[in-house]
Design a protein around this motif. Structure first.
Motif, PDB file in Angstrom:
ATOM      1  N   ASP A 173       0.818  -1.213   0.000  1.00  0.00           N
ATOM      2  CA  ASP A 173       0.000   0.000   0.000  1.00  0.00           C
ATOM      3  C   ASP A 173       0.851   1.261   0.000  1.00  0.00           C
ATOM      4  O   ASP A 173       0.489   2.259  -0.622  1.00  0.00           O
ATOM      5  N   VAL A 174       1.969   1.230   0.739  1.00  0.00           N
ATOM      6  CA  VAL A 174       2.797   2.420   0.931  1.00  0.00           C
ATOM      7  C   VAL A 174       4.256   2.050   0.699  1.00  0.00           C
ATOM      8  O   VAL A 174       4.717   1.005   1.171  1.00  0.00           O
TER       9      VAL A 174
ATOM     10  N   GLY B 222       3.547   4.253  12.361  1.00  0.00           N
ATOM     11  CA  GLY B 222       2.382   5.116  12.221  1.00  0.00           C
ATOM     12  C   GLY B 222       1.717   4.972  10.869  1.00  0.00           C
ATOM     13  O   GLY B 222       0.481   4.976  10.765  1.00  0.00           O
ATOM     14  N   LEU B 223       2.508   4.812   9.805  1.00  0.00           N
ATOM     15  CA  LEU B 223       1.937   4.624   8.476  1.00  0.00           C
ATOM     16  C   LEU B 223       1.236   3.276   8.359  1.00  0.00           C
ATOM     17  O   LEU B 223       0.232   3.149   7.641  1.00  0.00           O
ATOM     18  N   GLN B 224       1.770   2.269   9.058  1.00  0.00           N
ATOM     19  CA  GLN B 224       1.156   0.940   8.992  1.00  0.00           C
ATOM     20  C   GLN B 224      -0.246   0.933   9.579  1.00  0.00           C
ATOM     21  O   GLN B 224      -1.134   0.223   9.089  1.00  0.00           O
ATOM     22  N   PHE B 225      -0.466   1.725  10.629  1.00  0.00           N
ATOM     23  CA  PHE B 225      -1.749   1.684  11.323  1.00  0.00           C
ATOM     24  C   PHE B 225      -2.591   2.932  11.065  1.00  0.00           C
ATOM     25  O   PHE B 225      -3.574   3.177  11.769  1.00  0.00           O
ATOM     26  N   ALA B 226      -2.199   3.727  10.072  1.00  0.00           N
ATOM     27  CA  ALA B 226      -3.026   4.873   9.686  1.00  0.00           C
ATOM     28  C   ALA B 226      -4.229   4.389   8.888  1.00  0.00           C
ATOM     29  O   ALA B 226      -4.112   3.494   8.053  1.00  0.00           O
ATOM     30  N   GLY B 227      -5.352   4.967   9.120  1.00  0.00           N
ATOM     31  CA  GLY B 227      -6.549   4.567   8.386  1.00  0.00           C
ATOM     32  C   GLY B 227      -7.337   3.497   9.116  1.00  0.00           C
ATOM     33  O   GLY B 227      -7.088   3.179  10.283  1.00  0.00           O
ATOM     34  N   ASP B 228      -8.289   2.923   8.398  1.00  0.00           N
ATOM     35  CA  ASP B 228      -9.215   1.974   9.007  1.00  0.00           C
ATOM     36  C   ASP B 228      -8.753   0.529   8.903  1.00  0.00           C
ATOM     37  O   ASP B 228      -9.467  -0.384   9.313  1.00  0.00           O
TER      38      ASP B 228
END
Length: 823
Positions: A460-461, A693-699
C-alpha cells in the motif's frame, strides 16, 4: 551448513529425502519443533530443510537423528554442495523404476489389446480364455504373474515408506494412498478371480506405473526449478593459484592470501586487486552482464568473471564467508520460506490422506447399498472392463452381488488414487522457488522468500530514504562558509582536524567533506584524536588538542583540549550555550544558509567546544562553543527516480520520502520527483516510529515497504513489512534487509514488485487448479456421473489424472522462467 551466530543459535540446512507430500513436510516441521528447534522450514520441492536451533541443546547430529526417527534420511548440506546433482540422482532413480514398470505394464497392455480386439472365435482369443482344469485361463494366469511381480519388485518400496510413515512418523502420506489403492486392486482382483468372475490385475500394474511416471516427472521439474542455485554454485572455481604458484582448493583460501587470477576465468574468492588492471563481469551481483573496470585497490567478488588480463588479488574472506556463499545460502532460505497461503495448504494437506481414506470407505458403502437395491446397471459394470469375460457361476443373483461388490470396490480405489495432496503441497513451493530464482538472476535478492513476495504483491505504501536512495549517494561539497574570522595560521590545523575525524566515518557526507578538503587544502599536520563518537543520523565528534594560538584567539585560557563536532546543525549546537548574535555578519551567514536550504543543499556544521570535567553531552557550558565552518553538500537525484516514483503512484501506491534533513531541503527533492508526502528532521531510530504510524493509519492495517541504504536505516527496514536495501552487493547490505537490490539503481524495485505480483498470482492459480481438481475429480471418481452418462473413471485412468494434476502445477510454475522483467 552450520553457521553459528553471535548468540548460541545455529543455522543448519539439511537435505531430507523421502518426503512425498505436504503431510511429510508438516510432520518433519512439527517433530523438530517439539525437539527444541526454534524455527523450521521444510521444502517439499527440493527436500531442503532450514533449522534454527540452540547448538548447546540440539546439535546438527541430533537434528539428523530426529528426522531419521521419522523414517526419513537427512544430510547436513554445505553451502557449495550442489543440490541439483542430488536431484539429478533422484531423477535417474525414478526414471529407472519407471522403465522397470514398463516391463510389466507393456505386456499387460498387449494382453488387454488382444482381449478387446480379437473376435471371440479367433484362435488366440480362445487360447487365452481357455480354462485349465475348469479353473483359470492363461490370460488370468499371465496377468496374475505380472501383477504379483510388479507388487514385489516395485510396490515393496511404497509398502516400506508407508509403514515408516504410519509406525514411526504416525502420519498418513501419499505412499499410504498408493499402497491402499494398489493393494485393494490386487487383492480384489484375486478374490474376484477365485470366485470365477472377471479379473482386473492390470489395475495395480497401471497404478504403480503411473505413480512412478509422476514421481519421475516431478523430480525432473524439481531439478529445473533448482537450476538457479546450481548456476550460482557453478560460478565458484574449484581451485585457486597462490602467488608462489601453488594450487590449492578454494576451501583452503584464507584472508590475506595472494591469489593469481588469469584472464578469461572466474575469480575464486572475494578480494582486493593488488596488481594489474582488467574488466570484470559482475552479472551475478548486478544482473547485468556489463564490464566493470578494475584497478589496484578495487574490490572484486568471488565468482565474477575476469574478462581480460591477469591480476593478483589479496583475499578478504574465506570461501564460506564470501558474497557468493551468502547469496547461495540466502536464496536457498528464501525458497524454503512459505507464504501464509502455503502454510494453510500444508495444514489441510496433512489431513488430506485421512479424509480421502474415509471418503473411499464411504463410497464403497454407498455403492454396496445402491447395489443391494438393484440400482447398479449392467452397462455401468461393463464400463469397468468386466463385460466380455466368461464365468462359471450359474447363480445369477450371487453373480450380480459379486459384480456389484467389485464395482463398488473399483470406485473406492479410484477415489484413493485420484486424490492428489501433492498438487496442493507443490502449488506454492514450485512457484516461489522459480520466482526467487528468476529475481536473483535479475539482481534482486529476496531473502524473505514467499512471505516477502506475498506482502509485496499487495503493498500500500512505499517509503524512500532520501540520501543514497532517491539521490545518487555520492554527495559533494558545493559551497563553504567560515562562520568567524580565524587566524590564518589556524586554518591548516582546523582542516587537518576535520579531515582526521571524518576519515574515521564511512558516511557519504563525511566522505564528501573529506574529499573536498583533500582537493582544496594540504594536510600538513598529524592530529591526535581521543574519545571518538559517531551518532547515526547526526554526525561525529572527537576530543582534540587545540593549538596555543587558536586557544588564545578564542580566549579559552588554560583549556588545552576541546571537542570538535561535525554534523547536523541542530545536533552540533544541541549541547552548547552558543547563541548567535544578529550582527550584520551573522545575518549574512543566516541568509546564506537559507539560500542553501532553498537549493536543496544539506548543511554540515563544524563546532569547537572546550573540554570540562563533566561529560561532553551535558547541556550547559561555562564557556560558549565556537562555530567554525559550514559546508553546503549537494547530492544529485537519481536519473531513474522520477520514473520509478511516477510508476508506483500510477499503480495506486502511496509514496513517502523520509530524511533527517530539514523540511526545506527534503521538500526540494520531493518537488523534483513529484512526491507529495514527506517526513523530515527525524533520526534513524525515529524513522521506525513513523513507519509504524503509516502501517496503522486509516481503518485497516496497511502494508508498508521501506527502501533505504541497508545500513543507517536498519530500524526502519526491520519495522516495515518489506525492508528493501539499494546496494551494489556488499556483504553488509546482504545481511541487512529482507530484499536487496544488487544493482545501485531503483529500476529493479519496480521489477521486484512486478515479479512478486506475477509469482503470487501463479501461486493462487496453482491453488485454484489443485483445489478444483480434487473438488471435481473426487466426485467423478466416486461415480456421480454414472446416473447421468453411464460412465465413470476406472482406477487406471484415475491414476493417470493424479499424475497429470501434479505435473500441471509443476509446468505452471516453471513457466515463470520465461519472465524477463519490464525494466
Amino acid at each position: 551448513m552450520d553457521d553459528a551466530s553471535h548468540t548460541n543459535l545455529a543455522h543448519t540446512t539439511l537435505l531430507v529425502s523421502g518426503m512425498t507430500c505436504a503431510a511429510c513436510v508438516n510432520t518433519v516441521e512439527q517433530q523438530l519443533k517439539s525437539s527444541g528447534a526454534k524455527t523450521v522450514s521444510a521444502d517439499l520441492m527440493t527436500g531442503l530443510t532450514t533449522v534454527v536451533h540452540d547448538a548447546g541443546l540440539l546439535s546438527s547430529d541430533n537434528v539428523c537423528e530426529c528426522i531419521a526417527s521419522l523414517g526419513l534420511e537427512a544430510e547436513v548440506l554445505q553451502t557449495h554442495q550442489p543440490v541439483d546433482r542430488m536431484l539429478d540422482q533422484s531423477e535417474e532413480a525414478w526414471l529407472e523404476r519407471f522403465l522397470v514398470s514398463l516391463i510389466f505394464a507393456v505386456p499387460a497392455l498387449l494382453l488387454m489389446l488382444l482381449n478387446s480386439m480379437l473376435a471371440l472365435s479367433h484362435p488366440i482369443y480362445r487360447f487365452l480364455h481357455k480354462r485349465t482344469a475348469g479353473l483359470y485361463t492363461p490370460h488370468t494366469a499371465c496377468m496374475f504373474v505380472l501383477a504379483t511381480l510388479c507388487q514385489i519388485v516395485l510396490g515393496s518400496r511404497f509398502y516400506m515408506h508407508a509403514a515408516k510413515a504410519l509406525l514411526k512418523a504416525r502420519t498418513a502420506n501419499m505412499d499410504v494412498l498408493v499402497v491402499l489403492g494398489t493393494t485393494m486392486a490386487y487383492a480384489g482382483s484375486i478374490v474376484s478371480t477365485v470366485m470365477g468372475c472377471s479379473d482386473f490385475f492390470e489395475t495395480p500394474i497401471y497404478l504403480i506405473s503411473f505413480v512412478l511416471l509422476g514421481r519421475w516427472l516431478e523430480s525432473t521439474a524439481r531439478g529445473r526449478s533448482a537450476s538457479t542455485v546450481a548456476s550460482l554454485i557453478a560460478l565458484q572455481p574449484q581451485t585457486a593459484v597462490l602467488a608462489d604458484g601453488a594450487v590449492i582448493g578454494v576451501e583452503e583460501i584464507k584472508p590475506g592470501d595472494l591469489i593469481l587470477v588469469s584472464g578469461a576465468s572466474h575469480i575464486p574468492c572475494d578480494g582486493i586487486i593488488v596488481q594489474g588492471r582488467t574488466y570484470v563481469d559482475e552479472s551475478l551481483i548486478t544482473g547485468e552482464s556489463c564490464s566493470v573496470a578494475k584497478a589496484p585497490g578495487s574490490n572484486v567478488v568471488g565468482g565474477s568473471f575476469n574478462q581480460m588480463r591477469n591480476i593478483q588479488i589479496r583475499a578478504t574472506a574465506a570461501t564460506d564467508r564470501s558474497v557468493l556463499s551468502r547469496i547461495i545460502q540466502l536464496v536457498r532460505d528464501a525458497q524454503a520460506n512459505k507464504p501464509r497461503l502455503q502454510q494453510v495448504a500444508d495444514r489441510v494437506a496433512s489431513k488430506f490422506v485421512v479424509l480421502v481414506t474415509v471418503a473411499s470407505v464411504l463410497v464403497f458403502i454407498v455403492w454396496i447399498a445402491v447395489g443391494a437395491r438393484g440400482g447398479i446397471k449392467r452397462q455401468w459394470i461393463e464400463s469397468k472392463g468386466m463385460a466380455n469375460h466368461q464365468h462359471n457361476l450359474h447363480d445369477k443373483e450371487r453373480l450380480t452381488r459379486i459384480y456389484d461388490t467389485i464395482f463398488a470396490l473399483l470406485n473406492a480405489i479410484s477415489v484413493l488414487v485420484i486424490a492428489c495432496p501433492c498438487a496442493l503441497g507443490l502449488a506454492a513451493p514450485t512457484a516461489i522457488m522459480v520466482g526467487t530464482g528468476v529475481a536473483a538472476r535479475l539482481g534482486i535478492l529476496i531473502k524473505g522468500g514467499g512471505v516477502v513476495m506475498e506482502a509485496a504483491s499487495k503493498v500500500d505504501v512505499v517509503v524512500f530514504d532520501k540520501t543514497g536512495t532517491l539521490t545518487q549517494g555520492h554527495p559533494s561539497v558545493v559551497d563553504l562558509r567560515e562562520l568567524r574570522g580565524l587566524p590564518p595560521g589556524c586554518k591548516g590545523w582546523i582542516y587537518s582536524a576535520i579531515h582526521a575525524i571524518e576519515s574515521m566515518s564511512n558516511h557519504p557526507l563525511a566522505s564528501a567533506v573529506r574529499q573536498f578538503i583533500e582537493m582544496h587544502t594540504r594536510i600538513t599536520q598529524d592530529i591526535e584524536i581521543w574519545e571518538h563518537e559517531e551518532v547515526p543520523g547526526c554526525g561525529t565528534r572527537a576530543l582534540v588538542s587545540v593549538p596555543d594560538d587558536l586557544r588564545e584567539h578564542l580566549g579559552w585560557g588554560e583549556s588545552q583540549k576541546a571537542y570538535l563536532s561535525i554534523g547536523r546543525e541542530g545536533w552540533v549546537w544541541a549541547d552548547t550555550s552558543f547563541v548567535s548574535s544578529l550582527s550584520p555578519e551573522e545575518r549574512s551567514e543566516r541568509e546564506c544558509k537559507r539560500q542553501w536550504e532553498t537549493n536543496g543543499y544539506t548543511l554540515v556544521s563544524v563546532c569547537l567546544q572546550p573540554k570540562r570535567s563533566h561529560d561532553v553531552r551535558q547541556a550547559s557550558w561555562p564557556v560558549p562553543a565556537c562555530p567554525l565552518l559550514s559546508f553546503a553538500v549537494d547530492d544529485q537525484v537519481r536519473q531513474e527516480a522520477k520514473f520509478v516514483i511516477d510508476s508506483l503512484q500510477r499503480s495506486g501506491v502511496e509514496v513517502w520520502v523520509v530524511s533527517g534533513d530539514k523540511a526545506e531541503v527534503v521538500q526540494v527533492v520531493a518537488n523534483q520527483l513529484g512526491i507529495r508526502n514527506i517526513i523530515a528532521g527525524v533520526l534513524p531510530g525515529e524513522k521506525c516510529e513513523r513507519i509504524r504510524g503509516l502501517q496503522f493509519a486509516g481503518d485497516r492495517r496497511r502494508v508498508v515497504a521501506m527502501v533505504g541504504d541497508g545500513i543507517n536505516d536498519a530500524p526502519a527496514l526491520a519495522q516495515a513489512d518489506i525492508g528493501i536495501a539499494v546496494d551494489s552487493g556488499t556483504a553488509t547490505a546482504i545481511e541487512t534487509a529482507p530484499v536487496v537490490l544488487m544493482r545501485p539503481s531503483l529500476l529493479p524495485l519496480l521489477t521486484f514488485f512486478d515479479i512478486s505480483l506475477v509469482t503470487m498470482r501463479r501461486v493462487k492459480l496453482n491453488f485454484i487448479w489443485a483445489s478444483g481438481y480434487n473438488l471435481v475429480c473426487l466426485p467423478i471418481a466416486a461415480g456421480v456421473l454414472y446416473p447421468v452418462i453411464g460412465r465413470g473413471l476406472p482406477p487406471a485412468m484415475a491414476g493417470l489424472l493424479m499424475v497429470l494434476s501434479s505435473f500441471t502445477v509443476m509446468l505452471s510454475s516453471l513457466s515463470l522462467k520465461l519472465y524477463r522483467g519490464k525494466y
